[in-house]
Design an enzyme around this catalytic site. Sequence first.
Site, PDB file in Angstrom:
ATOM      1  N   GLY A  27       6.797  26.713  30.760  1.00  0.00           N
ATOM      2  CA  GLY A  27       6.598  26.290  30.022  1.00  0.00           C
ATOM      3  C   GLY A  27       7.338  25.951  28.539  1.00  0.00           C
ATOM      4  O   GLY A  27       8.632  25.899  28.142  1.00  0.00           O
ATOM      5  N   ASP A  84       0.740  35.593  30.851  1.00  0.00           N
ATOM      6  CA  ASP A  84       0.244  36.429  31.614  1.00  0.00           C
ATOM      7  C   ASP A  84      -0.464  37.016  32.003  1.00  0.00           C
ATOM      8  O   ASP A  84      -0.302  38.015  33.366  1.00  0.00           O
ATOM      9  CB  ASP A  84       1.131  38.167  29.779  1.00  0.00           C
ATOM     10  N   GLN A  87       0.684  36.507  35.731  1.00  0.00           N
ATOM     11  CA  GLN A  87       1.918  36.885  36.007  1.00  0.00           C
ATOM     12  C   GLN A  87       1.326  37.990  37.705  1.00  0.00           C
ATOM     13  O   GLN A  87       2.406  37.934  38.824  1.00  0.00           O
ATOM     14  CB  GLN A  87       2.622  37.686  35.602  1.00  0.00           C
ATOM     15  N   HIS A 109       7.652  39.476  28.335  1.00  0.00           N
ATOM     16  CA  HIS A 109       6.531  40.622  27.406  1.00  0.00           C
ATOM     17  C   HIS A 109       6.365  41.114  28.258  1.00  0.00           C
ATOM     18  O   HIS A 109       6.159  41.210  29.082  1.00  0.00           O
ATOM     19  CB  HIS A 109       5.735  39.879  26.590  1.00  0.00           C
ATOM     20  N   GLU A 232      -4.901  27.552   1.292  1.00  0.00           N
ATOM     21  CA  GLU A 232      -3.587  28.625   0.942  1.00  0.00           C
ATOM     22  C   GLU A 232      -2.957  29.618   1.349  1.00  0.00           C
ATOM     23  O   GLU A 232      -2.099  29.822   0.659  1.00  0.00           O
ATOM     24  CB  GLU A 232      -4.147  28.377  -0.654  1.00  0.00           C
ATOM     25  N   SER A 253       1.427  33.866 -10.064  1.00  0.00           N
ATOM     26  CA  SER A 253       0.964  33.839 -11.869  1.00  0.00           C
ATOM     27  C   SER A 253       0.683  35.576 -12.054  1.00  0.00           C
ATOM     28  O   SER A 253       0.196  36.346 -10.558  1.00  0.00           O
ATOM     29  CB  SER A 253      -0.055  33.191 -12.326  1.00  0.00           C
TER      30      SER A 253
HETATM   31  P1  NDP Z   1       3.059  28.927  28.277  1.00  0.00           P
HETATM   32  O1  NDP Z   1       1.955  28.577  28.751  1.00  0.00           O
HETATM   33  O2  NDP Z   1       3.784  28.253  27.901  1.00  0.00           O
HETATM   34  O3  NDP Z   1       4.015  28.829  30.184  1.00  0.00           O
HETATM   35  C1  NDP Z   1       3.581  28.665  31.396  1.00  0.00           C
HETATM   36  C2  NDP Z   1       4.469  28.259  32.573  1.00  0.00           C
HETATM   37  O4  NDP Z   1       3.646  28.243  33.749  1.00  0.00           O
HETATM   38  C3  NDP Z   1       3.340  26.750  32.112  1.00  0.00           C
HETATM   39  O5  NDP Z   1       4.056  25.230  32.761  1.00  0.00           O
HETATM   40  C4  NDP Z   1       2.538  26.547  33.594  1.00  0.00           C
HETATM   41  O6  NDP Z   1       2.325  25.527  33.836  1.00  0.00           O
HETATM   42  C5  NDP Z   1       3.130  27.452  34.872  1.00  0.00           C
HETATM   43  N1  NDP Z   1       2.464  27.628  35.487  1.00  0.00           N
HETATM   44  C6  NDP Z   1       1.238  28.519  35.460  1.00  0.00           C
HETATM   45  N2  NDP Z   1       0.868  28.835  36.329  1.00  0.00           N
HETATM   46  C7  NDP Z   1       2.654  28.323  37.918  1.00  0.00           C
HETATM   47  C8  NDP Z   1       3.093  29.220  39.143  1.00  0.00           C
HETATM   48  N3  NDP Z   1       1.968  29.217  40.007  1.00  0.00           N
HETATM   49  N4  NDP Z   1       3.779  28.377  39.608  1.00  0.00           N
HETATM   50  C9  NDP Z   1       4.801  27.702  38.608  1.00  0.00           C
HETATM   51  N5  NDP Z   1       4.313  27.773  37.155  1.00  0.00           N
HETATM   52  C10 NDP Z   1       3.179  28.191  36.500  1.00  0.00           C
HETATM   53  O7  NDP Z   1       3.671  30.489  29.057  1.00  0.00           O
HETATM   54  P2  NDP Z   1       4.098  31.688  27.138  1.00  0.00           P
HETATM   55  O8  NDP Z   1       5.672  30.741  27.499  1.00  0.00           O
HETATM   56  O9  NDP Z   1       3.635  31.177  26.666  1.00  0.00           O
HETATM   57  O10 NDP Z   1       4.875  32.325  28.034  1.00  0.00           O
HETATM   58  C11 NDP Z   1       5.447  33.036  29.314  1.00  0.00           C
HETATM   59  C12 NDP Z   1       6.166  34.437  28.861  1.00  0.00           C
HETATM   60  O11 NDP Z   1       6.464  34.649  27.544  1.00  0.00           O
HETATM   61  C13 NDP Z   1       4.432  35.391  28.686  1.00  0.00           C
HETATM   62  O12 NDP Z   1       4.973  36.417  29.040  1.00  0.00           O
HETATM   63  C14 NDP Z   1       4.238  35.621  27.343  1.00  0.00           C
HETATM   64  O13 NDP Z   1       4.224  36.886  26.608  1.00  0.00           O
HETATM   65  C15 NDP Z   1       5.781  35.677  26.701  1.00  0.00           C
HETATM   66  N6  NDP Z   1       6.260  35.307  25.657  1.00  0.00           N
HETATM   67  C16 NDP Z   1       5.628  34.245  25.221  1.00  0.00           C
HETATM   68  C17 NDP Z   1       6.037  33.488  23.148  1.00  0.00           C
HETATM   69  C18 NDP Z   1       5.443  32.235  23.259  1.00  0.00           C
HETATM   70  O14 NDP Z   1       6.015  32.194  21.967  1.00  0.00           O
HETATM   71  N7  NDP Z   1       5.172  31.411  23.803  1.00  0.00           N
HETATM   72  C19 NDP Z   1       6.869  34.450  22.351  1.00  0.00           C
HETATM   73  C20 NDP Z   1       7.473  35.475  23.325  1.00  0.00           C
HETATM   74  C21 NDP Z   1       7.048  35.982  24.126  1.00  0.00           C
HETATM   75  P3  NDP Z   1       0.874  24.790  33.636  1.00  0.00           P
HETATM   76  O15 NDP Z   1       1.047  24.401  32.228  1.00  0.00           O
HETATM   77  O16 NDP Z   1       0.847  23.319  34.381  1.00  0.00           O
HETATM   78  O17 NDP Z   1      -0.468  25.755  34.113  1.00  0.00           O
END
Ligand code: NDP
Length: 334
Positions: A27, A84, A87, A109, A232, A253
């Site tokens: 993701g 999260d 997980q 995280h 804004e 301002s």
């Molecule tokens: P996303 O939701 O963007 O991505 C998670 C990915 O995991 C998706 O592609 C999802 O697929 C996939 N997925 C879901 N279930 C499964 C599974 N069973 N097996 C394999 N893949 C799976 O998450 P983020 O990147 O936002 O967050 C990830 C971590 O990073 C979290 O801990 C978050 O707190 C942390 N974090 C995020 C930030 C951000 O800005 N986004 C910033 C800093 C930390 P699908 O979409 O198809 O369901």
Amino acid sequence: MAVKIYYEQDAPIDALKGKKVAVIGYGSQGHAHSLNLRDSGIEVAVAELEGTDNFKLAVEHGFSPTDVKQACAGAALIIVTLPDEIQAKVYAGQIGPSLVAGQTLGFCHGFNIHFKYIVPPKDVNVVMIAPKGPGHLVRSEFEKGGGVPCLVAVEQDATGDAKQIALAWGHGIGGARAGIIETTYKEETETDLFGEQVVLCGGLTALIKAGFETLVEAGYQPEIAYFECLHEVKLIVDLMYQGGMSYMRYSISNTAEYGDLSRGPRIVTEQTKAEMKKILSEVTSGQFAKEWVGEYKSGLKKFNELYEKDHGSQLEDVGRQLRKMMKWINAKEV
Ligand code: NDP
Ligand code: MG
């Protein structure tokens, strides 16, 4: 104690050279860590759910995504970039049972580790690299030769070099070009939750809603109230982002500045701060985490109700119409 910051020379990538890194979930963060580490010369195995858009994206980017178990096999570092709230389930079913001594688990995280929804065995390392920006920025800055600052934390050091492994990960995604700041799982998790609840998301949306409603209830046109109370905000935040409150005040301002200085403290009062302290104690006690995990497990009823209430509000309806007038803002509607 002074804050500890690691740069590239303090964070050699050697600890991961010649080793396999698994990235679980392609993701926002997952795609950026996978691409940046691969570009840094590290072997990356991606796990994604077959048939999803992000699975296809990983394939387009030249990866061959597998299931979680296969990606983790033989990986020195397993980076968990799943949402999260899922997980713990994926860990229990597909990561935990196959972990071997000396592997390193990495998170972006601290939620699940700090609140013990995931409890890894003592013979694996548990580390964190938390970029202070969304995954797309982590990727685009890396491609430009830069990086996004990160936080590093070590919760469990089974092998004696857990921090070196974490720093090598931070280096590989470009974070050490900007600087990697030392923290703990506790500090990262608690401040992250507090920030999003009190200031960034909860505090800001509540402030905007109350301001908008006050003007509309007083008989002003909602369109005008939208511009003043929501649109804004960006102009002001951009100035603070660049130069703090001082630069923002330099730019606005004198009339606005006097209003800011004299009226702001009447909006966020001692009572508001007392409520902030209460929210912080709900975070540190684990009460919020428990409530959120319970809400997720029971089907997100309250979550969806609260979301729909705002989604259908006058503020949101007016905003959807007004944003169509502004081509340059790249309006996004959900
Ligand atoms: P996303 O939701 O963007 O991505 C998670 C990915 O995991 C998706 O592609 C999802 O697929 C996939 N997925 C879901 N279930 C499964 C599974 N069973 N097996 C394999 N893949 C799976 O998450 P983020 O990147 O936002 O967050 C990830 C971590 O990073 C979290 O801990 C978050 O707190 C942390 N974090 C995020 C930030 C951000 O800005 N986004 C910033 C800093 C930390 P699908 O979409 O198809 O369901
Ligand atoms: Mg955050």
